[in-house]
Design a protein around this motif. Structure first.
Motif, PDB file in Angstrom:
ATOM      1  N   UNK A  31       0.767  -1.234   0.000  1.00  0.00           N
ATOM      2  CA  UNK A  31       0.000   0.000   0.000  1.00  0.00           C
ATOM      3  C   UNK A  31       0.795   1.280   0.000  1.00  0.00           C
ATOM      4  N   UNK A  32       2.109   1.197  -0.204  1.00  0.00           N
ATOM      5  CA  UNK A  32       2.933   2.404  -0.177  1.00  0.00           C
ATOM      6  C   UNK A  32       3.218   2.967  -1.571  1.00  0.00           C
ATOM      7  N   UNK A  33       2.645   2.367  -2.615  1.00  0.00           N
ATOM      8  CA  UNK A  33       2.738   2.950  -3.949  1.00  0.00           C
ATOM      9  C   UNK A  33       3.758   2.350  -4.867  1.00  0.00           C
ATOM     10  N   UNK A  34       4.226   1.150  -4.584  1.00  0.00           N
ATOM     11  CA  UNK A  34       5.265   0.536  -5.422  1.00  0.00           C
ATOM     12  C   UNK A  34       4.760   0.295  -6.843  1.00  0.00           C
ATOM     13  N   UNK A  37       2.127   1.665  -8.326  1.00  0.00           N
ATOM     14  CA  UNK A  37       1.782   2.944  -8.939  1.00  0.00           C
ATOM     15  C   UNK A  37       3.014   3.656  -9.469  1.00  0.00           C
ATOM     16  N   UNK A  38       4.110   3.605  -8.706  1.00  0.00           N
ATOM     17  CA  UNK A  38       5.336   4.259  -9.148  1.00  0.00           C
ATOM     18  C   UNK A  38       5.862   3.608 -10.419  1.00  0.00           C
ATOM     19  N   UNK A  39       5.920   2.285 -10.447  1.00  0.00           N
ATOM     20  CA  UNK A  39       6.442   1.586 -11.622  1.00  0.00           C
ATOM     21  C   UNK A  39       5.574   1.855 -12.852  1.00  0.00           C
ATOM     22  N   UNK A  40       4.260   1.831 -12.673  1.00  0.00           N
ATOM     23  CA  UNK A  40       3.340   2.049 -13.797  1.00  0.00           C
ATOM     24  C   UNK A  40       3.425   3.480 -14.304  1.00  0.00           C
ATOM     25  N   UNK A  41       3.461   4.437 -13.385  1.00  0.00           N
ATOM     26  CA  UNK A  41       3.566   5.844 -13.776  1.00  0.00           C
ATOM     27  C   UNK A  41       4.877   6.100 -14.495  1.00  0.00           C
ATOM     28  N   UNK A  42       5.943   5.521 -13.974  1.00  0.00           N
ATOM     29  CA  UNK A  42       7.259   5.687 -14.589  1.00  0.00           C
ATOM     30  C   UNK A  42       7.252   5.172 -16.026  1.00  0.00           C
ATOM     31  N   UNK A  43       6.648   4.001 -16.242  1.00  0.00           N
ATOM     32  CA  UNK A  43       6.577   3.435 -17.592  1.00  0.00           C
ATOM     33  C   UNK A  43       5.825   4.359 -18.547  1.00  0.00           C
ATOM     34  N   UNK A  44       4.744   4.966 -18.069  1.00  0.00           N
ATOM     35  CA  UNK A  44       3.946   5.835 -18.936  1.00  0.00           C
ATOM     36  C   UNK A  44       4.665   7.129 -19.276  1.00  0.00           C
ATOM     37  N   UNK A  45       5.477   7.646 -18.374  1.00  0.00           N
ATOM     38  CA  UNK A  45       6.181   8.894 -18.647  1.00  0.00           C
ATOM     39  C   UNK A  45       7.346   8.710 -19.621  1.00  0.00           C
ATOM     40  N   UNK A  46       7.795   7.481 -19.824  1.00  0.00           N
ATOM     41  CA  UNK A  46       8.837   7.235 -20.830  1.00  0.00           C
ATOM     42  C   UNK A  46       8.245   6.548 -22.054  1.00  0.00           C
ATOM     43  N   UNK A  47       6.903   6.543 -22.129  1.00  0.00           N
ATOM     44  CA  UNK A  47       6.194   5.929 -23.260  1.00  0.00           C
ATOM     45  C   UNK A  47       6.573   4.462 -23.423  1.00  0.00           C
ATOM     46  N   UNK A 107       6.268   5.208   4.746  1.00  0.00           N
ATOM     47  CA  UNK A 107       4.968   5.851   4.905  1.00  0.00           C
ATOM     48  C   UNK A 107       5.107   7.358   4.673  1.00  0.00           C
ATOM     49  N   UNK A 108       4.082   8.001   4.085  1.00  0.00           N
ATOM     50  CA  UNK A 108       4.140   9.460   3.911  1.00  0.00           C
ATOM     51  C   UNK A 108       3.954  10.177   5.235  1.00  0.00           C
ATOM     52  N   UNK A 109       4.443  11.426   5.290  1.00  0.00           N
ATOM     53  CA  UNK A 109       4.162  12.224   6.480  1.00  0.00           C
ATOM     54  C   UNK A 109       2.734  12.779   6.385  1.00  0.00           C
ATOM     55  N   UNK A 110       2.332  13.544   7.396  1.00  0.00           N
ATOM     56  CA  UNK A 110       0.938  13.992   7.483  1.00  0.00           C
ATOM     57  C   UNK A 110       0.530  14.827   6.280  1.00  0.00           C
ATOM     58  N   UNK A 111       1.349  15.799   5.912  1.00  0.00           N
ATOM     59  CA  UNK A 111       0.983  16.682   4.807  1.00  0.00           C
ATOM     60  C   UNK A 111       1.015  15.952   3.469  1.00  0.00           C
ATOM     61  N   UNK A 112       1.970  15.047   3.297  1.00  0.00           N
ATOM     62  CA  UNK A 112       2.023  14.264   2.060  1.00  0.00           C
ATOM     63  C   UNK A 112       0.790  13.390   1.927  1.00  0.00           C
TER      64      UNK A 112
END
Length: 312
Positions: A43-46, A48-58, A172-177
C-alpha cells in the motif's frame, strides 16, 4: 537534457506525492538500464510508481504476480504447436516489456526466480534454444514485503541480489504528504493519464551524455576504498562484488548528471552507497545480531578520509 529529466520527475510527481528521492533513483537506474528492488509494506505505492514511470517514458508496462506455483515459462514464454497452422509458434511472456513489475518476487520458487537471471544481465530470454531480445529500455522492478519475509517465501539468491542496480524502501508518507494524496485521489491524475516526457531517442542521448561524466583519480580512489573496506570489515562475511563497484560508479555519475555537474564528487558516492551496496553485502552471524547492513556501511564510510580537495 537536465530539463528533460526535471520534467520527467515533475510529471511523475503529479501522481507520486512525497516520493522525490525514489523518483530520482528510478531516473538514475533508467540511464543505465539498471534494475530496482523495492522492499516495503503493502500500500505504499510501489506498483503505482512503476506504472507511472513506464507511462512517462512511453514504455510498455508489465506486471507479474509471483506465487509458489508460477513457472519459469509463465515469466519468459513458451513455444507451442499451433494445430491450425501445423507449426510451432512462440508466445512471449510478460518479461517482454520495458518496465516489468516482479511483484513479491520472493514468493516464487528458486527455479522461477532463476528464470530472471539471464534477462536481467543479458537483456534476452532463451526459449527452447531460441533467443529473444527484450525491449529497450528494460528495467525489472521487483518488490518484497519485509513483514512477511519468513512466511512462505524463498530468499533471493546472492547471484540475483547482485543483479539489482539499487535497493530502496518506500516509507509511509508524512501527514501533509498523505493529505495531498487524499486530494490527488479525489481530483488528481491517474497513472495512465500522465504525459510521456522522454522518447527512446531522447533516452539514447541522455545515456551517451551521462557516460561523459568524469571522475578524478582521488574520487575514484575514494570509491574503491569504500568497496575494499566492505571486503575487510569484521562484521561482513561477503563484501561488494566487482559488479557492485561498477554499479556504484554509474549511480554516482547519474547523481552528478541530475545535479547538472560534469564530474563526480565524494558526496555523490556517499549518497548512493546505501542504495547500491546495502543488498550486496552479507553480514556475519555475530554482526547481524547487533547491526544492519546500512549501519555497517556507515561505519565503513566514516573510517575513510574524504578527499576534500576533490570538492566534497
Amino acid at each position: 537534457m537536465k530539463d528533460d529529466l526535471a520534467n520527467l520527475q515533475e510529471e511523475i510527481g503529479k501522481v507520486m506525492i512525497g516520493k522525490e528521492k525514489e523518483v530520482e533513483l528510478f531516473v538514475i537506474a533508467l540511464l543505465f538500464n539498471g534494475h530496482i528492488l523495492m522492499e516495503s509494506v503493502p500500500g505504499t505505492g510501489k506498483t503505482m510508481l512503476a506504472k507511472t514511470f513506464a507511462n512517462t517514458i512511453n514504455g510498455v508496462f508489465s506486471r507479474i504476480q509471483f506465487t509458489p506455483d508460477v513457472l519459469p515459462s509463465d515469466v519468459t514464454g513458451i513455444q507451442f504447436f499451433n494445430p491450425k497452422k501445423q507449426e510451432f509458434e512462440f508466445k512471449t511472456g510478460p518479461i517482454i516489456a520495458n518496465i516489468v513489475l516482479a511483484d513479491e518476487i520472493n514468493r516464487a520458487t528458486p527455479r522461477t526466480q532463476s528464470s530472471l537471471l539471464e534477462v536481467m544481465e543479458e537483456k534476452q530470454v532463451t526459449i527452447d534454444g531460441h533467443t529473444i531480445r527484450v525491449r529497450d529500455p528494460f528495467m525489472v522492478v521487483a518488490t518484497q514485503n519485509p513483514v512477511e519475509s519468513q512466511q512462505g517465501t524463498f530468499p533471493l539468491p546472492i547471484a540475483q541480489m547482485d543483479r539489482f542496480f539499487m535497493k530502496l524502501s518506500m516509507k509511509y508518507p508524512n501527514l501533509e504528504e498523505e493529505r495531498e494524496m487524499l486530494r490527488v485521489s479525489r481530483e488528481g491524475t491517474p497513472a495512465n493519464e500522465v504525459t510521456a516526457i522522454i522518447t527512446s531517442d531522447d533516452l539514447e542521448k541522455l545515456r551517451n551524455k551521462v557516460k561523459e561524466i568524469r571522475i578524478d583519480d582521488e574520487v575514484e580512489s575514494y570509491l574503491l576504498e569504500i568497496v575494499r573496506k566492505t571486503r575487510e570489515h569484521p562484521s561482513i562475511e561477503l563484501g561488494v562484488s566487482p559488479r557492485g563497484t561498477i554499479a556504484l560508479l554509474k549511480a554516482s555519475q547519474g547523481k552528478a548528471f541530475i545535479e547538472g555537474r560534469t564530474f563526480v564528487i565524494p558526496s555523490d558516492i556517499k549518497e548512493m552507497v546505501p542504495y547500491v551496496l546495502s543488498h550486496r553485502i552479507f553480514l556475519t552471524t555475530e554482526g547481524s545480531l547487533t547491526k544492519t547492513p546500512d549501519k555497517v556501511l556507515d561505519e565503513v564510510i566514516e573510517s575513510i578520509p574524504v578527499p576534500v580537495e576533490a570538492g566534497a
